[in-house]
Design a protein around this motif. Structure first.
Motif, PDB file in Angstrom:
ATOM      1  N   ASP A  12       0.897  -1.157   0.048  1.00  0.00           N
ATOM      2  CA  ASP A  12       0.005   0.040  -0.190  1.00  0.00           C
ATOM      3  C   ASP A  12       0.773   1.303  -0.139  1.00  0.00           C
ATOM      4  OD1 ASP A  12       0.845   0.184   2.637  1.00  0.00           O
ATOM      5  OD2 ASP A  12      -0.908  -0.343   3.694  1.00  0.00           O
ATOM      6  N   ALA A  13       0.303   2.452   0.327  1.00  0.00           N
ATOM      7  CA  ALA A  13       1.152   3.859   0.100  1.00  0.00           C
ATOM      8  C   ALA A  13       2.234   3.643   1.129  1.00  0.00           C
ATOM      9  CB  ALA A  13       0.035   4.795   0.670  1.00  0.00           C
ATOM     10  N   THR A  14       2.007   3.161   2.279  1.00  0.00           N
ATOM     11  CA  THR A  14       3.132   3.023   3.463  1.00  0.00           C
ATOM     12  C   THR A  14       4.281   1.840   2.913  1.00  0.00           C
ATOM     13  OG1 THR A  14       2.057   1.213   4.645  1.00  0.00           O
ATOM     14  CG2 THR A  14       1.501   3.457   5.152  1.00  0.00           C
ATOM     15  N   GLY A  15       4.031   1.232   1.933  1.00  0.00           N
ATOM     16  CA  GLY A  15       5.109   0.260   1.482  1.00  0.00           C
ATOM     17  C   GLY A  15       4.788  -1.106   2.094  1.00  0.00           C
ATOM     18  N   ARG A  16       3.649  -1.329   3.023  1.00  0.00           N
ATOM     19  CA  ARG A  16       3.394  -2.548   3.662  1.00  0.00           C
ATOM     20  C   ARG A  16       2.631  -3.399   2.751  1.00  0.00           C
ATOM     21  NH1 ARG A  16       1.019  -1.447   9.119  1.00  0.00           N
ATOM     22  NH2 ARG A  16       1.281  -3.681   9.708  1.00  0.00           N
ATOM     23  N   ARG A  17       2.365  -4.546   2.577  1.00  0.00           N
ATOM     24  CA  ARG A  17       1.819  -5.363   1.693  1.00  0.00           C
ATOM     25  C   ARG A  17       0.170  -5.145   2.301  1.00  0.00           C
ATOM     26  NH1 ARG A  17       3.923 -11.307   0.880  1.00  0.00           N
ATOM     27  NH2 ARG A  17       2.086 -11.286  -0.723  1.00  0.00           N
ATOM     28  N   ALA A  18      -0.765  -4.789   1.368  1.00  0.00           N
ATOM     29  CA  ALA A  18      -2.054  -4.501   1.876  1.00  0.00           C
ATOM     30  C   ALA A  18      -2.652  -5.775   2.172  1.00  0.00           C
ATOM     31  CB  ALA A  18      -2.720  -3.832   0.878  1.00  0.00           C
ATOM     32  N   PRO A  19      -3.626  -6.029   2.974  1.00  0.00           N
ATOM     33  CA  PRO A  19      -4.474  -7.369   3.275  1.00  0.00           C
ATOM     34  C   PRO A  19      -5.661  -7.144   2.276  1.00  0.00           C
ATOM     35  CG  PRO A  19      -4.861  -5.748   4.888  1.00  0.00           C
ATOM     36  CD  PRO A  19      -3.845  -5.161   4.180  1.00  0.00           C
ATOM     37  N   GLU A  20      -5.993  -8.324   1.646  1.00  0.00           N
ATOM     38  CA  GLU A  20      -7.245  -8.308   0.880  1.00  0.00           C
ATOM     39  C   GLU A  20      -8.040  -9.811   1.345  1.00  0.00           C
ATOM     40  OE1 GLU A  20      -5.359  -9.367  -2.936  1.00  0.00           O
ATOM     41  OE2 GLU A  20      -4.748  -7.327  -3.217  1.00  0.00           O
ATOM     42  N   LEU A  21      -9.460  -9.727   0.917  1.00  0.00           N
ATOM     43  CA  LEU A  21     -10.172 -10.600   1.264  1.00  0.00           C
ATOM     44  C   LEU A  21     -10.016 -12.062   0.543  1.00  0.00           C
ATOM     45  CD1 LEU A  21     -13.655  -8.807   1.482  1.00  0.00           C
ATOM     46  CD2 LEU A  21     -12.215  -9.767   3.629  1.00  0.00           C
ATOM     47  N   VAL A  22     -10.187 -12.941   1.165  1.00  0.00           N
ATOM     48  CA  VAL A  22     -10.082 -14.161   0.526  1.00  0.00           C
ATOM     49  C   VAL A  22     -11.594 -14.542   0.271  1.00  0.00           C
ATOM     50  CG1 VAL A  22      -9.361 -16.755   0.620  1.00  0.00           C
ATOM     51  CG2 VAL A  22      -7.949 -15.011   1.462  1.00  0.00           C
ATOM     52  N   GLU A  23     -12.147 -14.827  -0.861  1.00  0.00           N
ATOM     53  CA  GLU A  23     -13.648 -14.976  -1.064  1.00  0.00           C
ATOM     54  C   GLU A  23     -13.865 -16.633  -0.558  1.00  0.00           C
ATOM     55  OE1 GLU A  23     -15.815 -12.945  -1.649  1.00  0.00           O
ATOM     56  OE2 GLU A  23     -14.349 -11.230  -2.098  1.00  0.00           O
ATOM     57  N   GLY A  24     -15.192 -16.780   0.160  1.00  0.00           N
ATOM     58  CA  GLY A  24     -15.484 -17.783   0.554  1.00  0.00           C
ATOM     59  C   GLY A  24     -14.749 -18.751   1.639  1.00  0.00           C
ATOM     60  N   ALA A  25     -13.860 -17.958   2.534  1.00  0.00           N
ATOM     61  CA  ALA A  25     -13.196 -18.653   3.533  1.00  0.00           C
ATOM     62  C   ALA A  25     -13.466 -17.751   4.790  1.00  0.00           C
ATOM     63  CB  ALA A  25     -11.650 -18.407   3.236  1.00  0.00           C
ATOM     64  N   ASP A  26     -14.730 -17.475   4.880  1.00  0.00           N
ATOM     65  CA  ASP A  26     -15.188 -16.881   6.183  1.00  0.00           C
ATOM     66  C   ASP A  26     -15.513 -17.953   7.217  1.00  0.00           C
ATOM     67  OD1 ASP A  26     -14.773 -14.674   4.776  1.00  0.00           O
ATOM     68  OD2 ASP A  26     -16.943 -14.128   4.636  1.00  0.00           O
ATOM     69  N   TYR A  27     -15.376 -17.856   8.626  1.00  0.00           N
ATOM     70  CA  TYR A  27     -15.761 -18.570   9.454  1.00  0.00           C
ATOM     71  C   TYR A  27     -16.146 -17.888  10.794  1.00  0.00           C
ATOM     72  CZ  TYR A  27     -11.048 -17.832  11.719  1.00  0.00           C
ATOM     73  OH  TYR A  27     -10.127 -17.102  12.521  1.00  0.00           O
ATOM     74  N   SER A  28     -16.842 -18.699  11.756  1.00  0.00           N
ATOM     75  CA  SER A  28     -17.484 -18.039  12.818  1.00  0.00           C
ATOM     76  C   SER A  28     -16.587 -18.383  14.278  1.00  0.00           C
ATOM     77  CB  SER A  28     -18.821 -18.403  13.003  1.00  0.00           C
ATOM     78  OG  SER A  28     -19.671 -17.788  12.006  1.00  0.00           O
ATOM     79  N   GLU A  29     -16.666 -17.670  15.132  1.00  0.00           N
ATOM     80  CA  GLU A  29     -15.929 -17.926  16.570  1.00  0.00           C
ATOM     81  C   GLU A  29     -16.789 -17.303  17.572  1.00  0.00           C
ATOM     82  OE1 GLU A  29     -12.664 -19.296  18.427  1.00  0.00           O
ATOM     83  OE2 GLU A  29     -12.726 -19.009  16.153  1.00  0.00           O
ATOM     84  N   PRO A  30     -17.031 -18.359  18.478  1.00  0.00           N
ATOM     85  CA  PRO A  30     -17.800 -18.108  19.729  1.00  0.00           C
ATOM     86  C   PRO A  30     -17.172 -16.967  20.425  1.00  0.00           C
ATOM     87  CG  PRO A  30     -17.041 -20.405  19.816  1.00  0.00           C
ATOM     88  CD  PRO A  30     -16.657 -19.772  18.481  1.00  0.00           C
ATOM     89  N   VAL A  31     -17.731 -15.968  21.043  1.00  0.00           N
ATOM     90  CA  VAL A  31     -17.076 -15.235  21.863  1.00  0.00           C
ATOM     91  C   VAL A  31     -18.136 -14.634  23.089  1.00  0.00           C
ATOM     92  CG1 VAL A  31     -17.743 -13.157  20.214  1.00  0.00           C
ATOM     93  CG2 VAL A  31     -15.697 -13.033  21.554  1.00  0.00           C
ATOM     94  N   ASP A  32     -17.342 -14.022  24.127  1.00  0.00           N
ATOM     95  CA  ASP A  32     -18.199 -13.635  25.058  1.00  0.00           C
ATOM     96  C   ASP A  32     -17.841 -12.113  25.206  1.00  0.00           C
ATOM     97  OD1 ASP A  32     -19.474 -15.878  26.103  1.00  0.00           O
ATOM     98  OD2 ASP A  32     -17.684 -16.498  26.597  1.00  0.00           O
ATOM     99  N   LEU A  33     -16.529 -11.782  25.103  1.00  0.00           N
ATOM    100  CA  LEU A  33     -15.841 -10.317  25.060  1.00  0.00           C
ATOM    101  C   LEU A  33     -15.075 -10.157  24.158  1.00  0.00           C
ATOM    102  CD1 LEU A  33     -15.606  -7.821  27.131  1.00  0.00           C
ATOM    103  CD2 LEU A  33     -13.608  -9.275  28.073  1.00  0.00           C
ATOM    104  N   VAL A  34     -15.392  -8.830  23.441  1.00  0.00           N
ATOM    105  CA  VAL A  34     -14.529  -8.355  22.373  1.00  0.00           C
ATOM    106  C   VAL A  34     -13.905  -7.005  22.682  1.00  0.00           C
ATOM    107  CG1 VAL A  34     -14.507  -7.789  19.956  1.00  0.00           C
ATOM    108  CG2 VAL A  34     -16.168  -9.520  20.519  1.00  0.00           C
ATOM    109  N   ILE A  35     -12.429  -7.018  22.634  1.00  0.00           N
ATOM    110  CA  ILE A  35     -11.927  -5.787  22.925  1.00  0.00           C
ATOM    111  C   ILE A  35     -11.227  -5.225  21.526  1.00  0.00           C
ATOM    112  CG2 ILE A  35      -9.937  -5.087  24.076  1.00  0.00           C
ATOM    113  CD1 ILE A  35     -10.356  -7.383  26.290  1.00  0.00           C
ATOM    114  N   LYS A  36     -11.608  -3.882  21.496  1.00  0.00           N
ATOM    115  CA  LYS A  36     -11.259  -3.306  20.209  1.00  0.00           C
ATOM    116  C   LYS A  36      -9.818  -2.534  20.584  1.00  0.00           C
ATOM    117  CE  LYS A  36     -14.998  -0.625  20.231  1.00  0.00           C
ATOM    118  NZ  LYS A  36     -15.970   0.143  19.722  1.00  0.00           N
ATOM    119  N   ALA A  37      -8.770  -3.168  19.884  1.00  0.00           N
ATOM    120  CA  ALA A  37      -7.499  -2.374  19.982  1.00  0.00           C
ATOM    121  C   ALA A  37      -6.941  -1.976  18.779  1.00  0.00           C
ATOM    122  CB  ALA A  37      -6.542  -3.426  20.743  1.00  0.00           C
TER     123      ALA A  37
END
Length: 478
Positions: A373-398
């Protein structure tokens, strides 16, 4: 000869202070590294090659005189080592604990490049100043002469406290205003005790109080006291508020209960370590005990969150980061510590959405790295059809921090900000668009390291002293 104690990197292997076993250290919030014994510290300091071009010093934001105090430590001249160390760094024992040395001084050590393993600069730095405290060498500032000028500092974090120290050394009267009930900023309420025990910060606060710095706590500028009132009380003002606004998580269901901000989560945990009553923690809202925890982010704050959740007794802790391990912004040493303690990392993963009024599952996108990307780091891209679910009780935004809108919060005209919302300040001095008003630390450069805040605070202090000196000269001329 004393010099024979140096250049031992060929015969002496790199050795960090002993690290407590993961199963023991995850049971408390004590620091994970033991202290060096005096002979071990001297031996490790003696591995320094005393190279002609010290890249460790060059890559330290404070340009600490690292080879000099390593040599003095190896020779057993600890008081001299401490005097040199503290001449360029207001809080060397704090930097020795929390600086990402693997990205700064140690990461640029010449003998590391030669394959001998870097000098343990941070651990020796910590040892020197802890010894100074134990021996009573660290004393409150006692200026040779008091000056009548006063400076108001908004923010009691590392930038504000570093500036206060230099201003008091010059005899200037200093008052620090802070919104919290304890000074120290993120050193007190953001960084967990296993990286920085709180008595280390509190003794620095007391040292400054004993040296004449006045702290006005529980003071929110714009509510309890106006910015104009602070300007009217002082000959100069330094803005050192830091950045506390959390970046938003944009995904369906992100407003569900159980999704919390990293700063709130870490502050609650640190307050409990002080013995405070914290209703949000006691109710379970900000307590990870028995919960399946997901932390979103890959920086040092995310590492603080995952390791805190482990210590609180979480059932499981998983960290989602959209790039791979090699491209994460956090310290690799912190990642290794987290992995040892039982944190699971889901690399190349990003949240797609959340289910439940109170979060029950997180939908996760699988990612891959594309072109830079503009910073020189390789940009993340979506992999189509590779989504999955994870059970969770607490999500922390960092996800990082952004500046608050200070002109609006303070009702201040003329304080210019950049398009990113940071205060516009002159490089090297911190002078803002308002006469006699300076700015330092994260509120200028964006969320960054404590060591950079210390540097900014010290530079601003010198600029303020120059400004006050000119003011005194102008008055004398009249």
């Amino acid at each position: 000869m004393a010099e024979e104690k140096m250049l031992k990197f060929v015969s002496v292997e790199r050795s960090m202070p002993e690290k407590r076993p993961p199963m023991l250290r995850r049971e408390d919030f004590g620091e994970i590294y033991a202290d060096y014994a005096r002979d071990r510290a001297g031996e490790q300091a003696g591995r320094c090659s005393q190279c002609g071009v010290p890249y460790c010093q060059t890559h330290c934001p404070l340009h600490n005189n690292i080879p000099d105090w390593l040599r003095l430590t190896a020779q057993g001249r600890l008081r001299e080592a401490w005097e040199i160390s503290q001449s360029t760094n207001t809080f060397p024992e704090i930097c020795g604990r929390i600086c990402p040395q693997d990205r700064l001084c140690e990461g640029n050590c010449v003998i590391e490049q030669a394959g001998h393993g870097t000098v343990t600069i941070g651990s020796v730095e910590k040892f020197i100043t802890d010894t100074a405290w134990d021996e009573g060498w660290v004393e409150p500032v006692s200026p040779a002469q008091e000056r009548p000028e006063s400076v108001g500092i908004i923010g009691a974090g590392p930038a504000g406290m570093a500036a206060a120290d230099m201003l008091r050394q010059a005899g200037v009267q200093v008052t620090i205003y802070d919104r919290y009930d304890r000074a120290g900023g993120l050193m007190t309420y953001g960084i967990p005790g296993f990286k920085l025990e709180k008595d280390v910060v509190m003794r620095r606060v007391k040292q400054q109080q004993d040296g004449g710095v006045e702290f006005v706590l529980n003071c929110t500028v714009g509510e309890d006291l106006s910015f104009d009132a602070i300007r009217g009380r002082h000959d100069a003002v330094l803005i050192a508020t830091g950045v506390y606004k959390t970046r938003d998580l944009v995904a369906p269901g992100s407003e569900a209960g159980g999704i919390v901000r990293a700063i709130d989560y870490l502050t609650a945990s640190n307050r409990k370590s002080f013995g405070d009553e914290v209703p949000e923690f006691d109710s379970g809202e900000l307590d990870a005990r028995g919960k399946r925890v997901v932390v979103i982010g890959g920086g040092d704050t995310a590492m603080d969150c995952v390791r805190t959740a482990i210590r609180q007794g979480a059932e499981s802790v998983k960290c989602l980061y959209r790039r791979d391990k090699a491209n994460m912004p956090g310290s690799q040493r912190e990642v290794a510590n987290a992995e040892e303690e039982g944190v699971e990392f889901a690399w190349l993963s990003a949240p797609k959405g959340f289910a439940g009024d109170r979060v029950e599952t997180v939908e996760i996108h699988q990612m891959r790295l594309g072109p830079p990307d503009a910073t020189g780091r390789r940009a993340p891209e979506l992999v189509e059809g590779a989504d999955y679910s994870e059970p969770v009780d607490l999500v922390i935004k960092a996800l990082g921090f952004e500046p608050e809108d200070l002109p609006q919060l303070w009702g201040t005209d003329g304080l210019e900000v950049t398009r990113w919302g940071t205060v516009r300040a002159e490089f090297g001095t911190g002078q803002t668009s308002l006469d006699g008003v300076y700015a330092a630390g994260d509120i200028v450069r964006g969320a960054s390291l404590v060591v950079w805040a210390i540097r900014d605070g010290r530079e601003c202090a010198q600029a303020i002293l120059d400004y006050l000196g000119q003011g005194a000269a102008a008055v004398a001329a009249e």
